[in-house]
Design a protein around this motif. Structure first.
Motif, PDB file in Angstrom:
ATOM      1  N   ALA A 185       1.033   2.210  -3.556  1.00  0.00           N
ATOM      2  CA  ALA A 185      -0.426   2.187  -3.640  1.00  0.00           C
ATOM      3  C   ALA A 185      -0.956   1.093  -2.733  1.00  0.00           C
ATOM      4  CB  ALA A 185      -0.869   1.944  -5.080  1.00  0.00           C
ATOM      5  N   ILE A 186      -1.956   1.429  -1.932  1.00  0.00           N
ATOM      6  CA  ILE A 186      -2.543   0.495  -0.970  1.00  0.00           C
ATOM      7  C   ILE A 186      -4.002   0.274  -1.346  1.00  0.00           C
ATOM      8  CG2 ILE A 186      -3.137   0.116   1.456  1.00  0.00           C
ATOM      9  CD1 ILE A 186      -0.777   2.001   2.143  1.00  0.00           C
ATOM     10  N   LEU A 213      -1.585  -0.090   7.133  1.00  0.00           N
ATOM     11  CA  LEU A 213      -0.576  -0.264   6.094  1.00  0.00           C
ATOM     12  C   LEU A 213       0.051   1.067   5.700  1.00  0.00           C
ATOM     13  CD1 LEU A 213      -2.284  -2.983   3.875  1.00  0.00           C
ATOM     14  CD2 LEU A 213      -0.205  -3.247   5.242  1.00  0.00           C
ATOM     15  N   ALA A 214      -0.750   2.125   5.687  1.00  0.00           N
ATOM     16  CA  ALA A 214      -0.190   3.450   5.380  1.00  0.00           C
ATOM     17  C   ALA A 214       0.857   3.826   6.423  1.00  0.00           C
ATOM     18  CB  ALA A 214      -1.292   4.493   5.326  1.00  0.00           C
ATOM     19  N   GLY A 221       9.789   4.075   5.054  1.00  0.00           N
ATOM     20  CA  GLY A 221      10.421   4.973   4.101  1.00  0.00           C
ATOM     21  C   GLY A 221       9.671   5.205   2.820  1.00  0.00           C
ATOM     22  N   GLY A 222       8.418   4.750   2.732  1.00  0.00           N
ATOM     23  CA  GLY A 222       7.633   4.938   1.525  1.00  0.00           C
ATOM     24  C   GLY A 222       6.643   6.080   1.639  1.00  0.00           C
ATOM     25  N   ALA A 223       6.072   6.445   0.494  1.00  0.00           N
ATOM     26  CA  ALA A 223       5.020   7.461   0.447  1.00  0.00           C
ATOM     27  C   ALA A 223       3.706   6.756   0.143  1.00  0.00           C
ATOM     28  CB  ALA A 223       5.326   8.505  -0.621  1.00  0.00           C
ATOM     29  N   PRO A 224       2.850   6.538   1.155  1.00  0.00           N
ATOM     30  CA  PRO A 224       1.635   5.751   0.933  1.00  0.00           C
ATOM     31  C   PRO A 224       0.542   6.537   0.219  1.00  0.00           C
ATOM     32  CG  PRO A 224       1.723   6.502   3.209  1.00  0.00           C
ATOM     33  CD  PRO A 224       3.009   6.943   2.561  1.00  0.00           C
TER      34      PRO A 224
END
Length: 416
Positions: A185-186, A213-214, A221-224
């Motif tokens: 979460a951003i 940041l997304a 490797g993350g899902a923003p």
């Protein structure tokens, strides 16, 4: 002024220790087709389904032979021929050779392959050129030399790239079991922020940190998941934070300094947050905050409060959040990836010591001069200078006890 803050190395070790404490046993796993597995992390090892290679294989076009017989430099008859894709042939008659192509099975009884360029041919017989020699094992990869059936070839926790995909394919794996991407979460904060589509009014700026940041999260490797930006009020922050509690990692951009409207730490404290550190002796990014927020069922949500200036936010993400994100994604290699380069011009000689500095730089990897990567600082006007940042491809690391670095110095750089 910074005496009570952690040094960069101390903060990095703390985050690394926290990451090592995260178990992989409860991480979600999914199966993906090979074409979609790049950039993910293996949840199940890749295992050899057969010997590799499954037969003795020629590495050259030429003639399979017995090294001792061929070393006599006499003409030897060609007993047969095999190309790649044919079944293994043989046995090779004593005192003969077997024409063979690269990748083809070596016939039984042969212990070497002589290159086609190293023989003289006379009809259906060949001989090794007089000035050449051949030894047993030359130009042959023995059956099972690379791996034996049942061997673990790549362990769980290893990042999947082109090499791992090729290996999985040769092992008959049409799919790979990989860890799901961690949900990140951003949350950007600040009264001054407007959306990218809006025309900023007096004192306002477009929200560049959210898409930046997304992009950083996705590349790590993350899902923003970008949340609506919060204003500088307790009510707005409290509401925004409640919508982030189902994530695996929370990134908050802005509001972590010591100003009157820096309300992020109090908002986190109202949620019962524990803070592992609230500042690091680095530039840019000194106000960085790292901690955890409790949530239902006894679990805790790790968070980073990143400085609001974009270069500070990017630097602290790469140095601290990206390694933790890699661990949340199941990876075993989780540290920032520094490389070495040679400085092509001096850094600012007026800089003070006491902070590890990460200066926007441009690194050239062309093989000029001594062949080393050459890096130089990009002129910039502080951590809000996005035009300078966009001309950079790395951060140059200046140790905290060094005021400046001279041309020719080997330095560490953190790639963007």
């Amino acid at each position: 002024m910074c005496a009570g803050l952690l040094s960069y190395s101390e903060a990095a070790r703390l985050v690394a220790s926290f990451a090592r404490g995260l178990g992989r046993s409860d991480l979600a796993v999914e199966r993906l087709e090979l074409a979609n597995a790049a950039g993910r992390v293996l949840a199940v090892p890749i295992v050899a389904d057969q010997d590799q290679p499954p037969f003795a294989r020629s590495t050259r076009d030429g003639f399979a032979c017995q090294a001792v017989a061929t070393s006599g430099h006499e003409f030897l008859p060609i007993a047969g021929a095999t190309h790649a894709g044919q079944a293994p042939a043989g046995p090779l008659p004593t005192g003969a050779v077997w024409e063979i192509m690269t990748g083809a099975p070596v016939p039984a009884g042969a212990d070497a392959v002589v290159m086609i360029e190293h023989v003289e041919r006379d009809g259906e017989r060949v001989r090794l050129l007089p000035k050449r020699s051949i030894a047993a094992g030359e130009n042959i990869v023995a059956q099972g030399a690379q791996a034996r059936q049942g061997d673990e070839l790549v362990s769980a926790g290893f990042a999947v790239g082109p090499a791992q995909i090729a290996l999985a394919a040769t092992c008959g794996c049409a799919e790979l079991a990989v860890y799901k991407r961690p949900r990140v979460a951003i949350l950007t904060t600040g009264d001054e922020l407007v959306s990218v589509e809006q025309e900023p009014g007096p004192g306002q700026i477009r929200n560049s940190n959210a898409p930046m940041l997304a992009a950083l999260v996705a590349s790590a490797g993350g899902a923003p998941r970008v949340l609506p930006s919060a204003t500088d009020t307790a009510a707005s922050l409290d509401s925004a934070l409640r919508h982030a509690m189902d994530a695996d990692l929370l990134l908050i951009s802005g509001g972590v300094s010591a100003g009157k409207f820096d309300l992020v730490e109090p908002a986190l404290a109202r949620l019962g947050a524990s803070f592992h550190f609230t500042g690091v002796r680095i530039q840019p990014g000194k106000p960085l905050v790292f901690g955890e927020v409790p949530r239902s069922a006894g679990s805790r949500l790790p968070f980073f409060g990143l400085p609001g200036n974009p270069i500070s936010s990017a630097a602290t993400f790469l140095l601290f959040a990206a390694p933790l994100l890699a661990s949340l994604g199941g990876a075993t290699e989780v540290g920032p990836r520094f490389v070495s380069a040679q400085l092509s011009r001096a850094t600012d000689r007026k800089a003070k010591t006491g902070l590890t500095r990460f200066l926007p730089g441009l690194c050239a990897f062309s093989s000029q001069g001594n062949g080393l990567p050459q890096v130089a600082t990009v002129p910039w006007h502080g951590s809000g200078d996005l035009p300078a940042f966009a001309r950079s491809n790395c951060f140059i690391v200046v140790p905290e006890d060094v005021s400046s670095l001279d041309p020719g110095t080997m330095v560490r750089i953190l790639m963007l």
